[in-house]
Design an enzyme around this catalytic site. Structure first.
Site, short mmCIF file in Angstrom:
data_model
loop_
_atom_site.label_atom_id
_atom_site.label_comp_id
_atom_site.label_asym_id
_atom_site.label_seq_id
_atom_site.Cartn_x
_atom_site.Cartn_y
_atom_site.Cartn_z
N HIS A 169 -3.76 -4.99 0.54
CA HIS A 169 -3.20 -5.53 1.78
C HIS A 169 -3.30 -7.05 1.79
O HIS A 169 -4.25 -7.60 2.35
CB HIS A 169 -3.95 -4.95 2.99
CG HIS A 169 -3.64 -3.51 3.24
ND1 HIS A 169 -2.54 -3.11 3.96
CD2 HIS A 169 -4.27 -2.39 2.85
CE1 HIS A 169 -2.51 -1.79 4.01
NE2 HIS A 169 -3.55 -1.33 3.33
N GLN A 216 3.48 2.76 -2.87
CA GLN A 216 3.51 4.14 -3.37
C GLN A 216 4.90 4.74 -3.23
O GLN A 216 5.40 5.42 -4.13
CB GLN A 216 2.46 4.98 -2.61
CG GLN A 216 1.03 4.49 -2.85
CD GLN A 216 0.00 5.19 -1.96
OE1 GLN A 216 0.35 6.01 -1.11
NE2 GLN A 216 -1.27 4.86 -2.15
N CYS A 220 0.84 -1.21 0.00
CA CYS A 220 0.00 0.00 0.00
C CYS A 220 0.88 1.26 0.00
O CYS A 220 1.48 1.58 -1.01
CB CYS A 220 -1.00 -0.05 1.16
SG CYS A 220 -2.47 0.93 0.82
N GLU A 267 -1.79 -9.14 3.52
CA GLU A 267 -1.67 -9.72 4.87
C GLU A 267 -3.03 -10.03 5.47
O GLU A 267 -3.13 -10.89 6.35
CB GLU A 267 -0.87 -8.78 5.78
CG GLU A 267 -1.54 -7.48 6.20
CD GLU A 267 -1.34 -6.33 5.21
OE1 GLU A 267 -1.10 -6.61 4.02
OE2 GLU A 267 -1.46 -5.15 5.62
N1 GLN Z 1 -1.82 6.80 2.84
C1 GLN Z 1 -1.96 6.04 1.64
C2 GLN Z 1 -3.30 6.24 0.98
O1 GLN Z 1 -4.24 6.67 1.58
C3 GLN Z 1 -1.70 4.55 1.89
C4 GLN Z 1 -2.70 3.94 2.80
C5 GLN Z 1 -2.25 2.60 3.33
O2 GLN Z 1 -1.07 2.28 3.30
N2 GLN Z 1 -3.16 1.81 3.83
O3 GLN Z 1 -3.44 5.97 -0.19
#
Ligand code: GLN
Length: 546
Positions: free
Chosen positions: A518, A387, A383, A520
């Site tokens: 995610h 990014q 996630c 996990e």
């Molecule tokens: N902060 C990032 C977003 O909102 C990633 C969120 C996360 O890692 N769950 O896209």
């Protein structure tokens, strides 16, 4: 006929009610019954989505997009039953539903009160959205005696009365502390807690007593006598080195047998319960053939509950490869200074950057990605971690030095940007930057199509269509795809309409994968998630190379 088992906690919090409920669910399942696990949370937040991970630990996301308590993760890992929105409720949600109905005039002029309106709403929640479950295990959050918990206790008391003993069982989990000066395990706190429960009209049927040493027979008898339960219904719950041993221990202590006896369903004590899978799992955890160390470079690293599912999933990856996974939790901010202690990353066999929110520590995560990429250390970005990996590749491989995320404010090149509109099947979902914070993210299960011939297609090892759970507001900006792919970062998983990047992988690297979802959340001890199994395998190979 569905039977209800209510699990309350007493004496202190953090006794592991969630694990206790999950383990009992697993045992009943091993006896061939269909179970469902639910959690009633007495706090006033509508859901845990807006709570800080420091306060409340991880937010567990279900397929149907609910942001729920982390105990639902234990339920799902132990029983394999996918949790749903209808498995977790809070005081906040109950009240907001009741108030919404009151505003619509649905109470026909009545004075709306805790009893019966709030308690009715709680009972309705507990008993609705069920089909042919044999048992619903319902955990009440908090500790008996908390003010917030009272309406929930009152509601389950009423249910006990309405449905009768043949359909309702009350389990109370407590602590039996050992007092060194007296050289004794003490029963008094449990006696008080059982009395507290009795004062709201609930007689505990089974006591599960956490203890750091075996409970002597006379303490058990004393407790049974004072608490009005049978001695065999005082279940010893000793501390264990792995949570996956809890079902085995509970079974040995007769917990599931006593539950069935209460309902008049008990066959012999050692009836055909097959716990081989649990025993094998515990054996693999206790006697691994090797060890790998993984650095988790994140933000909430001093509160491990914030990454509960992640640490479990890494452990499952270890089970799959017969190794112990040692986790080095590192606060990413330490990599932000000129004298960054990057050497700490030299000794690990894999680097993982998990999910997260906000700017603090982001540059440290980017630095950790650079290190993993350049040193050919297996890297897994989840996630926010994905990014950051994309931003790193944009800056250092694709010649976009101003690459950033609009999560941190305006930036020259928004390689990661706010998502305001997307498709779920044929439905377009929309958000604006000004919406309420709760429940406004891309949440829950979304399909993803894997690129043929990619590393992830090989890892998943089945068809090219997968489904994984999401919880984020921002997305990798597809406008940069060509430049990133030319530089070696392949977009190997996309939403089926080809708009949302879901997975990236680096071409010339032993193992470098970033995922927008995610994984996990769906890993289980008996079915380790393929990405975690593969990541740990790459770490094992890295150990061999060193
Ligand atoms: N902060 C990032 C977003 O909102 C990633 C969120 C996360 O890692 N769950 O896209």
């Amino acid at each position: 006929m569905t039977r209800f088992i209510f699990i309350t906690g007493g004496v202190v919090s953090s006794l592991g009610k969630g694990i206790a409920s999950a383990a009992l669910g697993a045992l009943l399942q091993a006896r061939g019954y269909k179970v469902r696990l639910r959690k009633l949370d007495p706090y006033i937040n509508v859901d845990p989505g807006t709570m800080s991970p420091y306060q409340h630990g991880e937010v567990y996301v279900t397929d149907d997009g609910a942001e729920t308590d982390l105990d639902l993760g234990h339920y799902e890992r132990f029983t394999g039953v996918a949790a749903r929105q209808s498995d977790n409720v809070t005081t906040g949600r109950i009240y907001s539903n009741v108030i919404a109905r009151e505003r619509k005039g649905e109470y026909l002029g009545a004075t709306v009160q805790v009893i019966p309106h709030i308690t009715d709403a709680i009972k309705e929640f507990v008993t609705s959205d069920l089909t042919d479950e044999d048992f619903v295990l319902c955990e009440i959050g908090g500790t008996v005696g908390d003010i917030e918990g009272l309406p929930f206790l009152e509601a389950i008391r009423q249910l006990g009365n309405e449905l009768g003993r043949e359909r309702v069982l009350f389990v109370h989990l407590t602590l039996m502390p050992y007092i060194p000066a007296a050289g004794e395990i003490k029963t008094k706190p449990t006696q008080h807690s059982v009395k507290e429960l009795l004062s709201v009209g609930i007689q505990a049927d089974i006591l599960v007593c956490r203890s750091d040493r075996p409970i002597p027979e006379d303490s058990r008898r004393k407790l049974a006598l004072f608490c009005n339960v049978k001695p065999e219904r005082v279940i010893e719950a000793l501390d264990v080195d792995t949570i996956y041993d809890v079902p085995n221990r509970y079974h040995e202590a007769g917990f599931d047998t006593e539950v069935l006896k209460h309902f008049g369903m008990a066959e012999g004590r050692e009836s055909d319960v097959d716990l081989t899978a649990w025993r094998n799992t515990v054996h693999r955890i206790r006697e691994p053939e090797g060890e790998v160390s993984i650095a988790v470079v994140g933000k909430y690293t001093n509160l491990l509950d914030a990454y509960k599912s992640l640490s479990e999933a890494l452990g499952h990856g270890g089970i799959a490869n017969n190794v112990r996974v040692k986790l080095d939790w590192i606060e990413s901010e330490i990599f932000e200074s000129d004298s960054a202690p990057l050497a700490r990353l030299e000794s690990v066999n894999g680097i993982l950057v998990p999910g997260g929110f906000g700017e603090r520590g982001a540059e440290g995560k980017v630095a950790a990605v650079t290190f993993a990429r350049e040193r050919m250390i297996p890297f897994f970005g989840i996630c926010f971690g994905m990014q950051m990996a994309v931003i790193e590749a944009a800056r250092n491989l694709a010649g976009v030095p101003g690459a950033g995320s609009t999560e941190f404010g305006k930036c020259a090149e928004s390689v990661v940007g706010l998502l305001t509109e997307w498709k779920r099947g044929n439905v377009v979902e929309q958000r604006s930057g000004e919406d309420d914070l709760g429940g406004t993210m891309r949440l829950g299960a979304y399909p993803c199509r894997l690129a043929e011939g990619s590393k992830v297609a090989e890892i998943y090892g089945g068809g090219l269509d997968i489904s994984e759970r999401h919880r984020h507001r921002y997305e990798v900006n597809i406008d940069y795809r060509e430049r990133l792919e030319a530089a070696g970062l392949i977009f190997s998983g996309m939403s089926p309409d080809g708009v949302l990047p879901e997975i990236v992988e680096l071409r010339d690297h032993p193992w470098f994968v970033g995922v927008q979802f995610h994984p996990e959340l769906k890993s289980k001890p008996f079915q380790p998630h393929p990405l975690f199994a593969s990541f740990i395998k790459a770490a094992v190979e890295q150990v061999r190379l060193v």
